[in-house]
Scaffold this active site. Structure first.
Site, PDB file in Angstrom:
ATOM      1  N   ASN A 130      18.388  51.920   1.130  1.00  0.00           N
ATOM      2  CA  ASN A 130      18.799  50.842   0.216  1.00  0.00           C
ATOM      3  C   ASN A 130      20.256  50.420   0.394  1.00  0.00           C
ATOM      4  O   ASN A 130      20.601  49.254   0.216  1.00  0.00           O
ATOM      5  CB  ASN A 130      18.500  51.207  -1.232  1.00  0.00           C
ATOM      6  CG  ASN A 130      19.213  52.452  -1.690  1.00  0.00           C
ATOM      7  OD1 ASN A 130      19.497  53.343  -0.900  1.00  0.00           O
ATOM      8  ND2 ASN A 130      19.503  52.525  -2.967  1.00  0.00           N
ATOM      9  N   LEU A 134      26.552  52.733   2.983  1.00  0.00           N
ATOM     10  CA  LEU A 134      27.277  53.463   1.929  1.00  0.00           C
ATOM     11  C   LEU A 134      26.814  54.910   1.834  1.00  0.00           C
ATOM     12  O   LEU A 134      27.627  55.834   1.820  1.00  0.00           O
ATOM     13  CB  LEU A 134      27.092  52.763   0.576  1.00  0.00           C
ATOM     14  CG  LEU A 134      27.715  51.371   0.471  1.00  0.00           C
ATOM     15  CD1 LEU A 134      27.395  50.736  -0.876  1.00  0.00           C
ATOM     16  CD2 LEU A 134      29.221  51.440   0.654  1.00  0.00           C
ATOM     17  N   GLU A 226      21.074  63.543  -3.512  1.00  0.00           N
ATOM     18  CA  GLU A 226      21.394  62.326  -4.267  1.00  0.00           C
ATOM     19  C   GLU A 226      20.076  61.596  -4.469  1.00  0.00           C
ATOM     20  O   GLU A 226      19.546  60.996  -3.526  1.00  0.00           O
ATOM     21  CB  GLU A 226      22.366  61.448  -3.485  1.00  0.00           C
ATOM     22  CG  GLU A 226      23.697  62.129  -3.280  1.00  0.00           C
ATOM     23  CD  GLU A 226      24.819  61.146  -2.967  1.00  0.00           C
ATOM     24  OE1 GLU A 226      25.958  61.484  -3.265  1.00  0.00           O
ATOM     25  OE2 GLU A 226      24.537  60.060  -2.424  1.00  0.00           O
ATOM     26  N   LEU A 227      19.572  61.652  -5.684  1.00  0.00           N
ATOM     27  CA  LEU A 227      18.196  61.183  -5.918  1.00  0.00           C
ATOM     28  C   LEU A 227      18.166  59.955  -6.819  1.00  0.00           C
ATOM     29  O   LEU A 227      19.174  59.281  -7.007  1.00  0.00           O
ATOM     30  CB  LEU A 227      17.382  62.342  -6.506  1.00  0.00           C
ATOM     31  CG  LEU A 227      17.511  63.672  -5.737  1.00  0.00           C
ATOM     32  CD1 LEU A 227      16.702  64.770  -6.406  1.00  0.00           C
ATOM     33  CD2 LEU A 227      17.106  63.515  -4.278  1.00  0.00           C
ATOM     34  N   GLN A 259      17.212  47.483  -6.168  1.00  0.00           N
ATOM     35  CA  GLN A 259      16.982  48.652  -5.297  1.00  0.00           C
ATOM     36  C   GLN A 259      18.282  49.445  -5.108  1.00  0.00           C
ATOM     37  O   GLN A 259      18.725  49.685  -3.988  1.00  0.00           O
ATOM     38  CB  GLN A 259      16.434  48.195  -3.945  1.00  0.00           C
ATOM     39  CG  GLN A 259      15.116  47.436  -4.055  1.00  0.00           C
ATOM     40  CD  GLN A 259      14.708  46.786  -2.745  1.00  0.00           C
ATOM     41  OE1 GLN A 259      13.699  47.115  -2.167  1.00  0.00           O
ATOM     42  NE2 GLN A 259      15.490  45.854  -2.265  1.00  0.00           N
ATOM     43  N   CYS A 261      20.356  52.983  -6.518  1.00  0.00           N
ATOM     44  CA  CYS A 261      20.118  54.208  -7.294  1.00  0.00           C
ATOM     45  C   CYS A 261      20.717  54.073  -8.678  1.00  0.00           C
ATOM     46  O   CYS A 261      20.196  54.607  -9.638  1.00  0.00           O
ATOM     47  CB  CYS A 261      20.700  55.410  -6.573  1.00  0.00           C
ATOM     48  SG  CYS A 261      22.424  55.215  -6.137  1.00  0.00           S
ATOM     49  N   TRP A 424      30.288  61.377  -7.164  1.00  0.00           N
ATOM     50  CA  TRP A 424      28.976  60.754  -7.350  1.00  0.00           C
ATOM     51  C   TRP A 424      27.990  61.908  -7.433  1.00  0.00           C
ATOM     52  O   TRP A 424      27.720  62.577  -6.437  1.00  0.00           O
ATOM     53  CB  TRP A 424      28.667  59.823  -6.183  1.00  0.00           C
ATOM     54  CG  TRP A 424      27.492  58.949  -6.445  1.00  0.00           C
ATOM     55  CD1 TRP A 424      26.286  58.953  -5.785  1.00  0.00           C
ATOM     56  CD2 TRP A 424      27.403  57.933  -7.441  1.00  0.00           C
ATOM     57  NE1 TRP A 424      25.469  58.016  -6.327  1.00  0.00           N
ATOM     58  CE2 TRP A 424      26.116  57.374  -7.348  1.00  0.00           C
ATOM     59  CE3 TRP A 424      28.279  57.461  -8.424  1.00  0.00           C
ATOM     60  CZ2 TRP A 424      25.686  56.352  -8.188  1.00  0.00           C
ATOM     61  CZ3 TRP A 424      27.853  56.444  -9.265  1.00  0.00           C
ATOM     62  CH2 TRP A 424      26.570  55.902  -9.140  1.00  0.00           C
TER      63      TRP A 424
HETATM   64  P1  NAD Z   1      12.505  58.633   0.397  1.00  0.00           P
HETATM   65  O1  NAD Z   1      12.548  59.912  -0.360  1.00  0.00           O
HETATM   66  O2  NAD Z   1      11.191  57.987   0.597  1.00  0.00           O
HETATM   67  O3  NAD Z   1      13.103  58.840   1.870  1.00  0.00           O
HETATM   68  C1  NAD Z   1      14.420  59.290   2.085  1.00  0.00           C
HETATM   69  C2  NAD Z   1      14.516  59.955   3.438  1.00  0.00           C
HETATM   70  O4  NAD Z   1      13.750  61.151   3.444  1.00  0.00           O
HETATM   71  C3  NAD Z   1      13.976  59.108   4.583  1.00  0.00           C
HETATM   72  O5  NAD Z   1      14.842  59.256   5.676  1.00  0.00           O
HETATM   73  C4  NAD Z   1      12.609  59.715   4.850  1.00  0.00           C
HETATM   74  O6  NAD Z   1      12.160  59.529   6.159  1.00  0.00           O
HETATM   75  C5  NAD Z   1      12.884  61.185   4.571  1.00  0.00           C
HETATM   76  N1  NAD Z   1      11.726  61.993   4.210  1.00  0.00           N
HETATM   77  C6  NAD Z   1      10.576  61.599   3.609  1.00  0.00           C
HETATM   78  N2  NAD Z   1       9.768  62.670   3.400  1.00  0.00           N
HETATM   79  C7  NAD Z   1      10.431  63.757   3.866  1.00  0.00           C
HETATM   80  C8  NAD Z   1      10.138  65.152   3.904  1.00  0.00           C
HETATM   81  N3  NAD Z   1       9.005  65.648   3.420  1.00  0.00           N
HETATM   82  N4  NAD Z   1      11.050  66.000   4.447  1.00  0.00           N
HETATM   83  C9  NAD Z   1      12.232  65.518   4.915  1.00  0.00           C
HETATM   84  N5  NAD Z   1      12.561  64.201   4.910  1.00  0.00           N
HETATM   85  C10 NAD Z   1      11.677  63.338   4.375  1.00  0.00           C
HETATM   86  O7  NAD Z   1      13.548  57.658  -0.330  1.00  0.00           O
HETATM   87  P2  NAD Z   1      13.920  56.159   0.028  1.00  0.00           P
HETATM   88  O8  NAD Z   1      12.787  55.277  -0.326  1.00  0.00           O
HETATM   89  O9  NAD Z   1      14.473  56.084   1.404  1.00  0.00           O
HETATM   90  O10 NAD Z   1      15.135  55.899  -0.955  1.00  0.00           O
HETATM   91  C11 NAD Z   1      14.973  55.407  -2.256  1.00  0.00           C
HETATM   92  C12 NAD Z   1      15.332  56.471  -3.253  1.00  0.00           C
HETATM   93  O11 NAD Z   1      16.645  56.958  -2.987  1.00  0.00           O
HETATM   94  C13 NAD Z   1      15.382  55.966  -4.677  1.00  0.00           C
HETATM   95  O12 NAD Z   1      14.775  56.899  -5.530  1.00  0.00           O
HETATM   96  C14 NAD Z   1      16.881  55.875  -4.968  1.00  0.00           C
HETATM   97  O13 NAD Z   1      17.212  55.965  -6.337  1.00  0.00           O
HETATM   98  C15 NAD Z   1      17.403  57.024  -4.179  1.00  0.00           C
HETATM   99  N6  NAD Z   1      18.813  56.869  -3.869  1.00  0.00           N
HETATM  100  C16 NAD Z   1      19.718  57.662  -4.512  1.00  0.00           C
HETATM  101  C17 NAD Z   1      21.073  57.514  -4.268  1.00  0.00           C
HETATM  102  C18 NAD Z   1      22.080  58.364  -4.999  1.00  0.00           C
HETATM  103  O14 NAD Z   1      23.246  58.286  -4.643  1.00  0.00           O
HETATM  104  N7  NAD Z   1      21.715  59.141  -5.992  1.00  0.00           N
HETATM  105  C19 NAD Z   1      21.515  56.539  -3.368  1.00  0.00           C
HETATM  106  C20 NAD Z   1      20.572  55.750  -2.719  1.00  0.00           C
HETATM  107  C21 NAD Z   1      19.217  55.924  -2.974  1.00  0.00           C
END
Ligand code: NAD
Length: 456
Positions: A130, A134, A226-227, A259, A261, A424
């Site tokens: 997203n 950053l 970071e979720l 989109q 977080c 953060w």
């Molecule tokens: P996602 O969890 O689908 O994927 C993130 C990464 O994990 C990708 O590179 C993916 O290929 C990998 N991945 C997927 N399954 C895996 C596994 N079993 N083992 C290891 N790696 C695996 O998330 P997304 O759709 O890329 O991102 C969106 C989410 O990220 C939203 O929930 C958003 O809130 C969060 N987010 C949080 C922050 C923060 O700073 N807290 C910042 C940006 C995005």
């Protein structure tokens, strides 16, 4: 592995994902070269990353076009993202020497006590799509400055950007073995978890974060997660400019198509100003312009992932079945591209998915509340804890609410904002550990305490 443009559904590129064997080779090379990188003077590593920053700035126009074509965010937002990444890098480069310096902290009974920091070793950065610049900079820069080698897995939805980041780092002088990109999806992410890495730094969904934390728990190495979030915004009745608060809330809810977080995901408004706020909010949303993300006038591009369209329609359907009122939007757009209308739901409550589960899209619920106590209870009624915002005039009244919020970041009269000077850090299911600030520099090193009794 096909890279799709979410605005047109055209194939941008076809790439070969890494295999278990190729990832193992990358890991072996990283392990072999990390020590040499760590032995460079800190100033040299900083200067190398300053050169990377220079390349990023010089190529910002082209890189922002690649980013927009891959994730669909409006071109202005891609440009903003790269500008934001440059200022984060600046923070790390300006402050690392101070925080990583070896320090004589105490002397007791002829023993000198010294604190120093050592790199973790070879670390993984498994990243999201997203804000690919950053979220990657939060990890990559302090990890490399701290003397680590990095295996970086960009999201499968932002791989072209990930490859550009790697290319520029290598051009800037970071050895190819010290920073390596792993191409692929969750499967390749899991393969990284199977390696004996010295730290795992993840940005992404709560579900994946939990899977990663479980998979690597037995290694007892540092893990940063970071979720997601379900970030609330509360407008108190003493707010002087309701229109301004409504405009800020629209920006917080719909920037990057929601989109983010830390996007505003739930809005609570004091009953005395609720109707006026809603009226202003709706007229601001009507000004948003959906279209081609490469057009500088567009404010809303497509969603990055097609699957999110079903998820959002499900949230809207669930809310309407449970008595919500649809004030605007509510459905995907017909034709090519993963477009969803900016959507506003009123008369919502916490039985509805839209007020409980991360929407991560252009859908927002607005709920009327009778007082601060009710607002606070609702704001904390979530499994997430990333950010929360309060709008109003009385700062001490707002701070009382903010101090009771279970979130790592709180805002007064602002929202959806990240500063490199502040940690953060998510609470509850929004994650653990911190990036950014001095805590985000120290997250990538291990402390060593030295007790030195000199020989007389
Ligand atoms: P996602 O969890 O689908 O994927 C993130 C990464 O994990 C990708 O590179 C993916 O290929 C990998 N991945 C997927 N399954 C895996 C596994 N079993 N083992 C290891 N790696 C695996 O998330 P997304 O759709 O890329 O991102 C969106 C989410 O990220 C939203 O929930 C958003 O809130 C969060 N987010 C949080 C922050 C923060 O700073 N807290 C910042 C940006 C995005």
């Amino acid at each position: 592995m096909r890279i799709i443009n979410p605005a047109t559904e055209d194939i941008l590129a076809t790439l070969n994902p890494d295999t278990r064997a190729s990832i193992q080779n990358k890991f072996d090379a990283a392990r072999a070269s990390q020590k040499q990188w760590a032995e460079l003077a800190l100033k040299e590593r900083i200067s190398c990353l300053a050169s990377f920053s220079g390349y990023l700035e010089k190529n910002a126009e082209e890189l922002s076009r690649i980013l927009t074509s891959e994730v669909g965010k409006p071109i202005k937002e891609s440009q903003n993202e790269i500008r934001g990444a440059l200022s984060r890098i600046r923070y790390f480069l300006d402050h690392s020497e101070k925080y990583l310096a070896e320090t004589r902290v105490h002397e007791s009974g002829g023993v000198i006590e010294v604190l120093s920091f050592e790199p973790l070793g070879v670390v993984a950065n498994i990243s999201a799509w997203n804000y690919p610049y950053l979220v990657a900079m939060n990890v990559i820069i302090p990890a490399l400055v701290g003397g680590n080698a990095v295996l970086y897995k960009p999201s499968e939805h932002a791989t072209l950007t990930g490859l550009e980041i790697a290319n520029l780092l290598h051009r800037a002088g970071v050895p190819a073995a010290v920073f390596q990109t792993v191409v692929g999806s969750g499967e390749q992410g899991q393969m990284l978890c199977d390696l004996t890495l010295d730290g795992y730094f993840f940005t992404g969904s709560c579900k994946t974060g939990l899977n990663i934390a479980k998979a690597i728990a037995h290694k007892l190495v540092p893990v940063g997660l970071e979720l997601g979030g379900k970030d609330p915004l509360y407008v108190m009745d003493d707010v002087t400019d309701v229109a301004h608060a409504a405009a800020a809330a629209v920006e917080g809810s719909f920037y990057n198509n929601g989109q983010s977080c830390c996007a505003v995901e739930r809005i609570y408004v004091h009953e005395k100003i609720h109707d006026e706020f809603v009226q202003n909010f709706l007229s601001e949303v009507k000004k948003l312009r959906t279209g081609d993300p490469l057009d500088p006038k567009t404010t809303q591009g497509p969603l990055t992932r097609e699957a999110q369209l079903d998820m959002l329609e499900n949230q809207v359907g669930d809310a309407l079945n449970r008595g919500a009122t649809l004030a605007l939007g509510g459905k995907r757009l017909k034709g090519r591209g993963y477009y969803f209308e900016p959507t506003v739901l009123l008369d919502v409550n916490h039985n509805m998915l839209v007020m409980r589960e991360e929407s991560f899209g252009p859908v927002i619920g607005i709920m009327k509340v009778s007082d601060d106590t009710a607002a606070l209870k609702l704001m904390n009624d979530t499994e997430y804890g990333l950010t929360a915002a309060v709008y109003g005039t009385n700062e001490s009244r707002a701070k009382k609410i903010m101090s009771e919020i279970h979130a790592g970041t709180v805002y007064f009269n602002c929202c959806d904002r990240v500063s490199p000077y502040l940690p953060w850090s998510g609470r509850k299911h929004s994650g653990m550990g911190s990036t950014l600030s001095h805590l985000g520099i120290l997250a990538f090193v291990r402390p060593k305490g030295w007790h030195i009794r000199g020989v007389k």
